[in-house]
Design a protein around this motif. Structure first.
Motif, short mmCIF file in Angstrom:
data_model
loop_
_atom_site.label_atom_id
_atom_site.label_comp_id
_atom_site.label_asym_id
_atom_site.label_seq_id
_atom_site.Cartn_x
_atom_site.Cartn_y
_atom_site.Cartn_z
N SER A 1 0.86 -1.19 0.00
CA SER A 1 0.00 0.00 0.00
C SER A 1 0.88 1.23 0.00
O SER A 1 1.94 1.25 0.64
CB SER A 1 -0.91 0.00 1.23
OG SER A 1 -1.73 -1.15 1.20
N PHE A 2 0.46 2.27 -0.71
CA PHE A 2 1.26 3.49 -0.80
C PHE A 2 0.35 4.68 -1.04
O PHE A 2 -0.81 4.53 -1.43
CB PHE A 2 2.31 3.38 -1.92
CG PHE A 2 1.72 3.23 -3.29
CD1 PHE A 2 1.58 4.33 -4.12
CD2 PHE A 2 1.28 1.99 -3.74
CE1 PHE A 2 1.02 4.19 -5.38
CE2 PHE A 2 0.73 1.85 -5.00
CZ PHE A 2 0.60 2.94 -5.81
N THR A 3 0.88 5.87 -0.81
CA THR A 3 0.12 7.10 -0.97
C THR A 3 0.75 7.95 -2.07
O THR A 3 1.97 8.09 -2.12
CB THR A 3 0.09 7.89 0.35
OG1 THR A 3 -0.50 7.07 1.36
CG2 THR A 3 -0.70 9.18 0.21
N VAL A 4 -0.10 8.48 -2.93
CA VAL A 4 0.34 9.43 -3.96
C VAL A 4 0.00 10.82 -3.45
O VAL A 4 -1.15 11.11 -3.10
CB VAL A 4 -0.38 9.15 -5.31
CG1 VAL A 4 -0.06 10.25 -6.31
CG2 VAL A 4 0.02 7.79 -5.85
N GLU A 5 1.03 11.68 -3.34
CA GLU A 5 0.85 13.04 -2.83
C GLU A 5 0.45 14.03 -3.93
O GLU A 5 -0.35 14.92 -3.70
CB GLU A 5 2.13 13.53 -2.15
CG GLU A 5 2.59 12.67 -0.98
CD GLU A 5 1.66 12.77 0.22
OE1 GLU A 5 0.94 13.78 0.37
OE2 GLU A 5 1.64 11.80 1.01
N ARG A 6 1.05 13.86 -5.13
CA ARG A 6 0.80 14.77 -6.25
C ARG A 6 0.40 13.97 -7.48
O ARG A 6 0.89 12.86 -7.70
CB ARG A 6 2.06 15.58 -6.57
CG ARG A 6 2.43 16.59 -5.49
CD ARG A 6 3.67 17.40 -5.86
NE ARG A 6 4.87 16.62 -6.10
CZ ARG A 6 5.65 16.12 -5.15
NH1 ARG A 6 5.36 16.32 -3.89
NH2 ARG A 6 6.73 15.43 -5.47
N PRO A 7 -0.50 14.49 -8.31
CA PRO A 7 -0.90 13.75 -9.51
C PRO A 7 0.29 13.55 -10.45
O PRO A 7 1.17 14.40 -10.53
CB PRO A 7 -1.98 14.63 -10.15
CG PRO A 7 -1.80 15.98 -9.56
CD PRO A 7 -1.13 15.81 -8.23
N LEU B 1 0.64 4.22 -14.94
CA LEU B 1 -0.71 4.76 -14.71
C LEU B 1 -0.64 6.22 -14.28
O LEU B 1 0.25 6.61 -13.51
CB LEU B 1 -1.42 3.95 -13.61
CG LEU B 1 -1.63 2.46 -13.87
CD1 LEU B 1 -2.17 1.79 -12.61
CD2 LEU B 1 -2.57 2.25 -15.04
N GLU B 2 -1.60 6.99 -14.75
CA GLU B 2 -1.78 8.36 -14.27
C GLU B 2 -2.60 8.28 -12.99
O GLU B 2 -3.76 7.85 -13.02
CB GLU B 2 -2.51 9.22 -15.31
CG GLU B 2 -1.70 9.54 -16.55
CD GLU B 2 -0.51 10.43 -16.24
OE1 GLU B 2 -0.64 11.36 -15.41
OE2 GLU B 2 0.55 10.19 -16.83
N LEU B 3 -2.01 8.70 -11.86
CA LEU B 3 -2.69 8.59 -10.57
C LEU B 3 -2.88 9.95 -9.94
O LEU B 3 -1.98 10.80 -9.97
CB LEU B 3 -1.90 7.68 -9.62
CG LEU B 3 -1.67 6.24 -10.08
CD1 LEU B 3 -0.89 5.47 -9.03
CD2 LEU B 3 -2.98 5.55 -10.40
#
Length: 192
Positions: free
Chosen positions: A111-117, A166-168
């Motif tokens: 599991s991980f977090t994306v801070e900026r698109p 992927l664009e996240l």
């Protein structure tokens, strides 16, 4: 000619025509020759049935393998918290290189977090021929992408190693790695 009376190929050379031989001389009576009969009709029929049967069996086999192969990725109603075959769980960050070994029918979850698109790549490199599958789950539990074999233009790795770009948007994501058809093995996952 000493042949018995009957219909014979026209001696004038007209293709597909028969002329009557009366036993002593050719007559003026002609008729169209019947279409040639192949003695291979039964054999041809058997070959056609065999080929069609083989195609049907191949399709059934393909569908069966696809169901087994991709059945692990049926994510309807599945979220990161409800998978039951996860044997390795970890937290990750973009930029990590994670190594793990999963048993047969097991799965790896990070599991991980994306801070900026932006674009995030997921690159799995199997060890010793380990053929794996990759899936990324979004913040709402939806599958955002799956891959089991890298595309020809994807960088590095073996053809059987999965790769996704992927664009996240900002949010919490989960990535799963599993072995093809439940295979166990070791791998490295690169998240960039």
């Amino acid at each position: 000619m000493s042949a018995a009376a009957g219909w014979y190929a026209d001696p004038s050379g007209t293709h597909g025509q028969l002329r009557w031989w009366d036993g002593a001389a050719w007559t003026e009576h002609v008729t169209a020759a019947p279409a040639p009969r192949s003695g291979n009709g039964l054999r041809t029929g058997i070959i056609i049935v065999a080929v069609v049967g083989a195609i049907v069996l191949a399709l059934i086999g393909f569908i069966g393998v696809a169901a087994v192969r991709f059945g692990e990725f049926d994510t309807s109603g599945v979220t990161a918290d409800t998978r039951t075959n996860v044997t390795v769980r970890t937290e990750a960050q973009i930029g990590d290189r994670l190594t793990a070994t999963i048993p047969s029918d097991g799965a790896f979850q990070a599991s991980f977090t994306v801070e900026r698109p932006g674009t995030v790549t997921f690159d799995v490199r199997g060890e010793d021929g380990f053929d794996s599958m990759l899936e990324v789950i979004g913040p709402s539990g939806e599958s955002l992408g799956q891959n089991d074999d890298r595309e020809v233009d994807a960088p590095g790795g073996d053809v059987f190693d999965p790769y996704l770009a992927l664009e996240l948007a900002p949010g919490r994501y989960t990535v799963f790695v599993e072995g093809w058809v439940g295979e166990g093995g070791s791998f490295e996952l690169r998240i960039d």
